[in-house]
Motif scaffolding. Structure first.
Motif, PDB file in Angstrom:
ATOM      1  N   MET A   1      50.829  41.569  38.093  1.00 46.03           N
ATOM      2  CA  MET A   1      50.315  40.938  36.889  1.00 46.03           C
ATOM      3  C   MET A   1      51.277  41.095  35.733  1.00 46.03           C
ATOM      4  N   LEU A 125      35.957  46.635  41.310  1.00 51.42           N
ATOM      5  CA  LEU A 125      36.835  45.885  40.413  1.00 51.42           C
ATOM      6  C   LEU A 125      37.638  46.801  39.485  1.00 51.42           C
ATOM      7  N   LEU A 128      40.917  47.609  40.684  1.00 54.85           N
ATOM      8  CA  LEU A 128      41.901  46.518  40.812  1.00 54.85           C
ATOM      9  C   LEU A 128      42.476  46.049  39.475  1.00 54.85           C
ATOM     10  N   LEU A 129      41.791  46.345  38.375  1.00 57.38           N
ATOM     11  CA  LEU A 129      42.247  45.829  37.076  1.00 57.38           C
ATOM     12  C   LEU A 129      42.919  46.904  36.248  1.00 57.38           C
ATOM     13  N   GLU A 138      49.768  36.890  29.405  1.00 62.64           N
ATOM     14  CA  GLU A 138      50.053  36.715  30.834  1.00 62.64           C
ATOM     15  C   GLU A 138      50.014  35.233  31.174  1.00 62.64           C
ATOM     16  N   ASP A 142      49.079  33.900  37.051  1.00 58.50           N
ATOM     17  CA  ASP A 142      48.686  35.273  37.416  1.00 58.50           C
ATOM     18  C   ASP A 142      47.173  35.449  37.331  1.00 58.50           C
ATOM     19  N   ILE A 143      46.607  34.875  36.268  1.00 63.62           N
ATOM     20  CA  ILE A 143      45.161  35.042  36.076  1.00 63.62           C
ATOM     21  C   ILE A 143      44.415  34.305  37.186  1.00 63.62           C
ATOM     22  N   ASN A 145      45.487  33.662  40.151  1.00 69.01           N
ATOM     23  CA  ASN A 145      45.596  34.413  41.407  1.00 69.01           C
ATOM     24  C   ASN A 145      44.601  35.571  41.446  1.00 69.01           C
ATOM     25  N   ASP A 146      44.411  36.183  40.284  1.00 66.29           N
ATOM     26  CA  ASP A 146      43.455  37.297  40.232  1.00 66.29           C
ATOM     27  C   ASP A 146      42.030  36.808  40.447  1.00 66.29           C
ATOM     28  N   ASN A 149      41.919  36.548  44.214  1.00 63.35           N
ATOM     29  CA  ASN A 149      42.060  37.776  44.997  1.00 63.35           C
ATOM     30  C   ASN A 149      41.129  38.902  44.569  1.00 63.35           C
ATOM     31  N   LYS A 150      40.763  38.916  43.282  1.00 66.63           N
ATOM     32  CA  LYS A 150      39.994  40.070  42.801  1.00 66.63           C
ATOM     33  C   LYS A 150      38.558  39.711  42.416  1.00 66.63           C
TER      34      LYS A 150
END
Ligand code: PLP
Length: 555
Positions: A1, A125, A128-129, A138, A142-143, A145-146, A149-150
């Motif tokens: 990130m 979570l 992961l953050l 950012e 990237d966001i 993708n999160d 994935n998250k």
């Protein structure tokens, strides 16, 4: 990130007309739009084929139309706002590629590919953050993708066609479009002056909605000739909030009564501690909580063997409270209870409310949209005599959470301004999504949605009965099927957990008068018969497994 340190403001300068930027962007922008148009054409064609194969050409053609609308909206944005190519790409990427094709695509396919339930561990979570918000901007990439994935692993997919839990919380493209416009205008409309269109559209749309469900003139704001009507509607976030407002209004009316008989302010206010509100053991817990929030007492009356609040039981409760010196001020009748979709004895409750001069509210949070179909209207007879009525278009009427419609008869005499009809001062432009839904589906589209879910529910109701292990708890009226495995309710509980863990479909359980039962809520926006068939298959297979793993004697 955070690897890409582009500045989103200078990189995406949408809103300001910068001719250098615009002309530089013109080539790729045109190419993008051209590709988009070809893509839209291709998609419509694909929808047409699928529609023909599944015998639902009208509905799918409609969504193909929506897709085109979104595409043209994105193109329109280029012209209207002078956005640069990156911005257009961002817009289309978010709305079309991700939302529609990555997320909603799985909803379209009859057997969804992603699990409808999330089975992650609590606290996943946090691990992961980052510990705190990033110092530097950012990138969107990237966001995004999160999100995949998250966030996605922790989502319970309420919009999956294999989601049958709670009551449905319908999402639709028209409602999403309405919400996008709302986000764009982003008004805080607490008074007419603060955004006239917001107040005016809401008034008109609540009248449209009231007429759609046959609510009657007493609840409407504007008569056919354009003169002011006696009633009025407002959109609240949720039914819980709507009913809190109703209770406040009912209490206010009750306090006004002793005042009109000569009691002073203090004396009238001090009586509030004795105010009692009538609900049944099947009334939603939110109503009972609301009664307590306003400092009054709920009297919870036992429902009858069909889970209904009936006149005789209400009269008995009132007689008891009168003897105890309590002051009756409110009764809630439910049209479509949460546990079983039972309909209280609304005409009987209306009689008692009139005789005792107490406020009569009808909670149709879930079942309200069924009243758009004339065949369901007789079931709600009596609600035309209520003082207030609410239902949640966000549940079964395609209008995306949050959206609860509330009407008062003679509302105008109680309230002067929308900001006095609700708890927050500011309000979102929620009527837009209802406007979009009612226009893009039409009344016929809404009725089709309701009738399709009811017929799926009726089909399902017959399936478990074939297998002697299942017992339907209440006859299916709307789109909820309630059953249990007989006779050991403990198996029912294990079955719900087992199905949730399996995660191909999602459903829930509840307890009704000491019985553990399983609830299946049909009526998802894109659900088909195939989804219900999968559900039956999963239930049967996992029920056999759960029963074989337990040593219970079946009879
Ligand atoms: N009333 C009924 C009959 C309901 O079924 C529900 C929720 O399912 C509610 C009220 C509460 O609705 P909300 O979550 O909008 O407050």
């Amino acid at each position: 990130m955070g690897s890409d340190k582009r500045n989103p403001i200078s990189d995406y300068p949408g809103g300001l007309i910068d001719f250098t930027e615009s002309s530089r962007a013109a080539g790729p922008m045109l190419l993008y739009c051209f590709m988009g148009a070809i893509d839209a054409y291709y998609q419509s064609f694909a929808y047409w084929i699928i529609g023909t194969m599944t015998n639902r050409p009208q509905m799918l053609a409609r969504y193909a139309g929506f897709y085109k609308e979104i595409q043209s909206m994105a193109m329109g944005a280029v012209v209207a706002w002078q956005l640069d190519a990156k911005h257009v790409k961002l817009l289309t990427q978010v709305i079309i590629n991700w939302m529609l094709y990555v997320y909603y695509k799985c909803k379209y396919s009859e057997l969804n590919q992603i699990p409808s339930a999330s089975n992650i561990e609590p606290g996943y979570l946090y691990k992961l953050l980052l510990y705190e918000a990033p110092e530097e901007p950012e990138s969107f990439e990237d966001i995004k993708n999160d999100i995949s994935n998250k966030i996605m692993p922790g989502i319970t997919h309420w919009q999956s066609s294999n989601f049958f839990g709670y009551f449905q919380c319908n999402s639709s493209f028209p409602a999403m479009l309405g919400d996008m416009y709302s986000a764009m205008f982003n008004t805080i409309s607490f008074s007419w002056k603060s955004s006239p269109a917001t107040t005016e559209l809401e008034t008109i749309i609540l009248d449209w909605l009231g007429r759609l469900i046959g609510l009657g003139k007493r609840f409407l704001s504007i008569d056919k000739d354009g003169t002011a009507g006696v009633g009025g509607g407002i959109i609240q976030e949720t039914a819980s909030e709507a009913q809190l407002i109703v209770l406040v209004a009912a209490r206010k009316r009750m306090v006004a009564h002793p005042k009109s008989q000569g009691a002073g302010d203090e004396e009238a206010e001090s009586m509030q501690g004795k105010f009692v509100a009538y609900v049944s053991d099947q009334t939603h817990t939110a109503t009972k909580k609301d009664v307590k929030v306003i400092g009054c007492k709920p009297h919870i009356i036992n429902s009858d063997s069909n889970f209904r609040l009936i006149k005789a039981m209400l009269e008995a409760a009132i007689a008891e409270d009168k003897k105890a010196g309590l002051i009756l001020f409110f009764v809630c009748g439910t049209s479509g209870t949460t546990n079983t979709t039972a309909i209280d004895d609304l005409p009987g409750i209306a009689d008692v409310a009139k005789a005792e001069n107490i406020w009569f509210h009808v909670d149709a949070a879930y079942a309200g949209p069924a009243l758009s179909c004339p065949e369901f209207r007789p079931l709600a007879a009596g609600s035309e005599r209520a003082d207030s009525f609410n239902f949640n278009p966000y549940k079964w009427m395609l209008a995306n959470f949050d959206c609860s419609a509330l009407w008062f008869k003679e509302g105008a005499s109680l309230f002067k301004n929308y900001c006095n009809w609700e708890i927050p001062l500011g309000r979102r432009f929620r009527s837009l999504k209802l406007w979009f839904v009612m226009r893009m589906y039409g009344a016929s589209g809404i009725r089709n949605h309701i009738r399709a879910s009811v017929s799926q529910a009726k089909w399902l109701e017959e399936q478990p009965l074939i297998d002697g292990r299942f017992e339907i708890m209440v006859p299916t009226v709307f789109s909820l099927v309630v059953f249990r495995i007989k006779p050991q309710t403990i198996v029912g509980n294990s079955l719900v957990s087992c199905i949730q863990e399996d995660s191909r479909v999602f459903l829930g359980g509840t307890k009704i008068k000491d019985n553990n039962v399983i609830r299946v809520a049909l009526g998802s926006t894109y659900g088909t018969q195939k989804n219900v068939e999968l559900l039956v298959q999963v239930i049967k297979r996992l029920a056999a497994k759960v029963i074989s793993e337990n040593t219970f004697d079946l009879e």
